[in-house]
Design a protein around this motif. Sequence first.
Motif, PDB file in Angstrom:
ATOM      1  N   SER A  55       0.800  -1.224  -0.101  1.00 50.49           N
ATOM      2  CA  SER A  55       0.083   0.104   0.020  1.00 50.49           C
ATOM      3  C   SER A  55       1.038   1.153  -0.050  1.00 50.49           C
ATOM      4  N   THR A  56       0.463   2.212  -0.830  1.00 49.30           N
ATOM      5  CA  THR A  56       1.287   3.565  -0.790  1.00 49.30           C
ATOM      6  C   THR A  56       0.534   4.389   0.238  1.00 49.30           C
ATOM      7  N   LEU A  57      -0.301   4.055   1.154  1.00 48.70           N
ATOM      8  CA  LEU A  57      -1.010   4.962   2.123  1.00 48.70           C
ATOM      9  C   LEU A  57      -0.571   4.429   3.260  1.00 48.70           C
ATOM     10  N   GLY A  58      -0.824   5.234   4.381  1.00 46.53           N
ATOM     11  CA  GLY A  58      -0.914   4.902   5.774  1.00 46.53           C
ATOM     12  C   GLY A  58       0.648   4.313   6.003  1.00 46.53           C
ATOM     13  N   ARG A  59       0.516   3.154   6.545  1.00 47.35           N
ATOM     14  CA  ARG A  59       1.665   2.298   7.060  1.00 47.35           C
ATOM     15  C   ARG A  59       2.302   1.634   5.996  1.00 47.35           C
ATOM     16  N   GLY A  60       2.104   1.616   4.757  1.00 46.50           N
ATOM     17  CA  GLY A  60       2.692   0.939   3.713  1.00 46.50           C
ATOM     18  C   GLY A  60       2.723  -0.672   3.911  1.00 46.50           C
ATOM     19  N   GLU A  61       1.204  -1.290   4.445  1.00 48.42           N
ATOM     20  CA  GLU A  61       1.110  -2.790   4.470  1.00 48.42           C
ATOM     21  C   GLU A  61       1.544  -3.304   3.270  1.00 48.42           C
ATOM     22  N   LYS A  62       2.477  -4.564   3.466  1.00 45.97           N
ATOM     23  CA  LYS A  62       3.054  -5.384   2.490  1.00 45.97           C
ATOM     24  C   LYS A  62       1.899  -6.658   2.536  1.00 45.97           C
ATOM     25  N   TRP A  63       1.531  -6.848   1.412  1.00 45.01           N
ATOM     26  CA  TRP A  63       0.623  -8.369   1.066  1.00 45.01           C
ATOM     27  C   TRP A  63       1.291  -9.453   0.154  1.00 45.01           C
ATOM     28  N   LEU A  64       1.231 -10.505   0.618  1.00 47.97           N
ATOM     29  CA  LEU A  64       1.793 -11.568   0.016  1.00 47.97           C
ATOM     30  C   LEU A  64       1.014 -12.406  -0.661  1.00 47.97           C
ATOM     31  N   CYS A  65       1.260 -12.806  -1.841  1.00 47.51           N
ATOM     32  CA  CYS A  65       0.342 -13.789  -2.680  1.00 47.51           C
ATOM     33  C   CYS A  65       1.114 -15.280  -2.478  1.00 47.51           C
ATOM     34  N   LEU A  66       0.299 -16.363  -1.961  1.00 50.20           N
ATOM     35  CA  LEU A  66       1.195 -17.417  -1.856  1.00 50.20           C
ATOM     36  C   LEU A  66       1.273 -18.199  -3.122  1.00 50.20           C
ATOM     37  N   VAL A  67       2.764 -18.930  -3.164  1.00 45.68           N
ATOM     38  CA  VAL A  67       2.977 -19.774  -4.302  1.00 45.68           C
ATOM     39  C   VAL A  67       1.954 -20.945  -4.049  1.00 45.68           C
ATOM     40  N   ARG A  68       1.792 -21.806  -5.322  1.00 50.34           N
ATOM     41  CA  ARG A  68       0.670 -22.931  -5.491  1.00 50.34           C
ATOM     42  C   ARG A  68       1.666 -24.319  -5.616  1.00 50.34           C
TER      43      ARG A  68
END
Length: 251
Positions: A100-113
Amino acid sequence: LIIVGQVPAVALKLSAIRRRIPRWLGGAPWYGKPTLNLPKGLEGRAKNGGLAFSCTGCSKCCRMDGDVWLAPEETAAISKFLGMDEGKFEELYARNATTSTLGRGEKWLCLVRGGSNESSSLGLEGGLSSGCVFLDPFGQCSIYPVRPVQCRTYPFWPSLLEDRETWESEAVLPDDEPLPILNPKVVELEAEGESWRPGRHFSLDEGGCEGINHRDSEIVSEEEITAKKRAALKHWGRFPDEGIKETTWYL
């Protein structure tokens, strides 16, 4: 704002939001009414609303080739459960990331399959090569106590609760149960009042959940359904990449 021959970006965003708003948002949800089309023996228990569902542990939903996105706190919880730092977790188990470019800049991860190849010995369709990386050789979740919101709220996602038809279209028969058109017991069941049965089995192309309207289902209350639906919607709403939400990932 009116631009001839061009749709404003604001209008496009509003249109996208409207497509995501369930049709029952303005009033009582359809599943708050007495539930119809239930396996015989469950009808009376649903007179106050709710839906018939019990997880059968089949792991079918975990074998679909879809995206599972982890919020920062989910990454932290799973990493801790596995006894590794978050950097190592991302290196081993993430195939994509967005911040996210806003707030705390949360980083989300997409799991491998891709689960254990040993699962092919269980006779599961396609083994687990396209399934969740955290499925063990027996098709069970190896991180169940800290499984993601996306997993713990299924099948009570907003997209599956839009109406009864959508909900029932997600239901599938257990693999060992004949399809209605091939099952001589269907005539007998219909005579006894059980007029609706799922019309398909699970496949990797179409997915589905055998716990919906299963013969051994429990009735999940309207309150529990709504709580899980809201948790899924809140989780999806936090995700920072609008492009991904509109194309490849929704709950």
